[in-house]
Design a protein around this motif. Structure first.
Motif, PDB file in Angstrom:
ATOM      1  N   VAL A   1      38.596  41.141  35.513  1.00 30.68           N
ATOM      2  CA  VAL A   1      37.914  42.059  36.423  1.00 30.68           C
ATOM      3  C   VAL A   1      36.660  42.582  35.728  1.00 30.68           C
ATOM      4  O   VAL A   1      36.139  41.950  34.827  1.00 30.68           O
ATOM      5  N   ASP A   2      36.152  43.714  36.162  1.00 30.78           N
ATOM      6  CA  ASP A   2      34.982  44.308  35.533  1.00 30.78           C
ATOM      7  C   ASP A   2      34.985  45.808  35.774  1.00 30.78           C
ATOM      8  O   ASP A   2      35.832  46.336  36.505  1.00 30.78           O
TER       9      ASP A   2
ATOM     10  N   GLU B   1      36.841  40.742  47.189  1.00 23.46           N
ATOM     11  CA  GLU B   1      35.431  40.392  47.020  1.00 23.46           C
ATOM     12  C   GLU B   1      35.239  38.880  46.999  1.00 23.46           C
ATOM     13  O   GLU B   1      34.269  38.358  47.564  1.00 23.46           O
ATOM     14  N   THR B   2      36.147  38.180  46.354  1.00 24.15           N
ATOM     15  CA  THR B   2      36.054  36.721  46.303  1.00 24.15           C
ATOM     16  C   THR B   2      36.142  36.120  47.698  1.00 24.15           C
ATOM     17  O   THR B   2      35.399  35.189  48.041  1.00 24.15           O
TER      18      THR B   2
ATOM     19  N   LYS C   1      38.881  42.642  43.377  1.00 20.55           N
ATOM     20  CA  LYS C   1      38.185  41.392  43.058  1.00 20.55           C
ATOM     21  C   LYS C   1      38.640  40.251  43.959  1.00 20.55           C
ATOM     22  O   LYS C   1      37.848  39.394  44.351  1.00 20.55           O
ATOM     23  N   LYS C   2      39.925  40.240  44.312  1.00 16.47           N
ATOM     24  CA  LYS C   2      40.433  39.205  45.212  1.00 16.47           C
ATOM     25  C   LYS C   2      39.772  39.324  46.580  1.00 16.47           C
ATOM     26  O   LYS C   2      39.359  38.315  47.177  1.00 16.47           O
TER      27      LYS C   2
ATOM     28  N   THR D   1      32.921  47.554  37.433  1.00 10.73           N
ATOM     29  CA  THR D   1      32.591  47.925  38.814  1.00 10.73           C
ATOM     30  C   THR D   1      33.849  47.982  39.664  1.00 10.73           C
ATOM     31  O   THR D   1      34.016  48.889  40.490  1.00 10.73           O
ATOM     32  N   ALA D   2      34.748  47.032  39.475  1.00  7.34           N
ATOM     33  CA  ALA D   2      36.009  47.047  40.227  1.00  7.34           C
ATOM     34  C   ALA D   2      36.867  48.241  39.836  1.00  7.34           C
ATOM     35  O   ALA D   2      37.536  48.845  40.683  1.00  7.34           O
TER      36      ALA D   2
ATOM     37  N   ALA E   1      42.124  47.080  40.621  1.00  7.74           N
ATOM     38  CA  ALA E   1      40.872  46.357  40.393  1.00  7.74           C
ATOM     39  C   ALA E   1      41.035  44.866  40.687  1.00  7.74           C
ATOM     40  O   ALA E   1      40.139  44.230  41.247  1.00  7.74           O
ATOM     41  N   HIS E   2      42.183  44.304  40.328  1.00  5.33           N
ATOM     42  CA  HIS E   2      42.451  42.894  40.623  1.00  5.33           C
ATOM     43  C   HIS E   2      42.478  42.662  42.135  1.00  5.33           C
ATOM     44  O   HIS E   2      41.958  41.641  42.619  1.00  5.33           O
TER      45      HIS E   2
END
Length: 222
Positions: free
Chosen positions: A14-15, A182-183, A179-180, A17-18, A175-176
């Motif tokens: 992640v990052d 966002e993907t 990201k999922k 931002t997330a 966060a994960h």
């Protein structure tokens, strides 16, 4: 796998931002504290230092911290170098996780290519003295936020955040999930969809115009 290694592995997917999207109250260090090294990504427990215009406390911390620890220095936002090449090399020799200095850092000819993550507010050739002990492992202020010993310090190309240890697992899980999502949105945009296609934008705007509570959410794909 040691607990911090496991958490660091989760962070690698992640990052920051997330993390901030998952919790808007996340402690974010001021953007003036910037990466000075080749490597920016960092994860580790804070080993804190408070000192003013004198680097002896930082030297003591580098020698006292455990492998993986991130040295977090409250240097009072002063434009005096509290570390440089030798400190970075010493931290690498002891397998520390990084250096974050709310003051100056120097020796960029080495540090700019260094594999140890090094962050500082200033770059300056003028170093401090080495006559004051400083204070170790106390709550400090760095980048405008409170950092306690053992708080987890996470960094990447976006910036630096600090998270209490008892919050990190839930935050990484959230966060994960972000990201999922966002993907999935990126996949839609890559096939020609617009942002209005990807988000329930019109519905959100109309709800706000009516004075109704609303949140901008991804549109469900049929």
């Amino acid at each position: 796998m040691p607990v911090h290694d496991e958490l660091a592995r989760q962070f690698s997917a992640v990052d920051t931002t997330a993390l901030c999207d998952a919790d808007k109250t996340t402690r974010v260090l001021h953007s003036a504290i910037r990466a000075r090294s080749a490597r920016t990504r960092m994860f580790g427990p804070a080993f804190t230092v408070r000192c003013r215009d004198d680097f002896l406390g930082v030297l003591r911390a580098v020698e006292a911290a455990e492998p993986g620890d991130v040295i977090v220095v409250d240097g009072g936002e002063r434009e005096i170098a509290l570390g440089g090449e030798l400190f970075a090399r010493g931290a690498l020799a002891r397998s520390l996780g990084g250096l974050v200095v709310d003051a100056g850092y120097r020796d960029m000819a080495y540090v700019s290519g260094c594999e140890l993550p090094v962050y500082s507010r200033f770059v300056t050739p003028l170093s401090g003295t080495s006559a004051k002990l400083g204070e170790l492992q106390i709550p400090v202020t760095c980048g405008g936020v409170t950092v306690n010993p053992g708080d987890l310090v996470l960094a990447d190309g976006e910036g630096l955040v600090v998270v209490a240890p008892d919050r990190i697992r839930d935050l990484l899980t959230a966060a994960h999930a972000i990201k999922k999502t966002e993907t999935a949105i990126i996949d839609r945009l890559d096939t020609g969809a617009t942002l209005s296609d990807a988000f329930a934008l019109a519905e959100h705007v109309e709800a706000l115009k009516r004075g109704e509570p609303s949140a901008l959410r991804p549109r469900t794909v049929p």
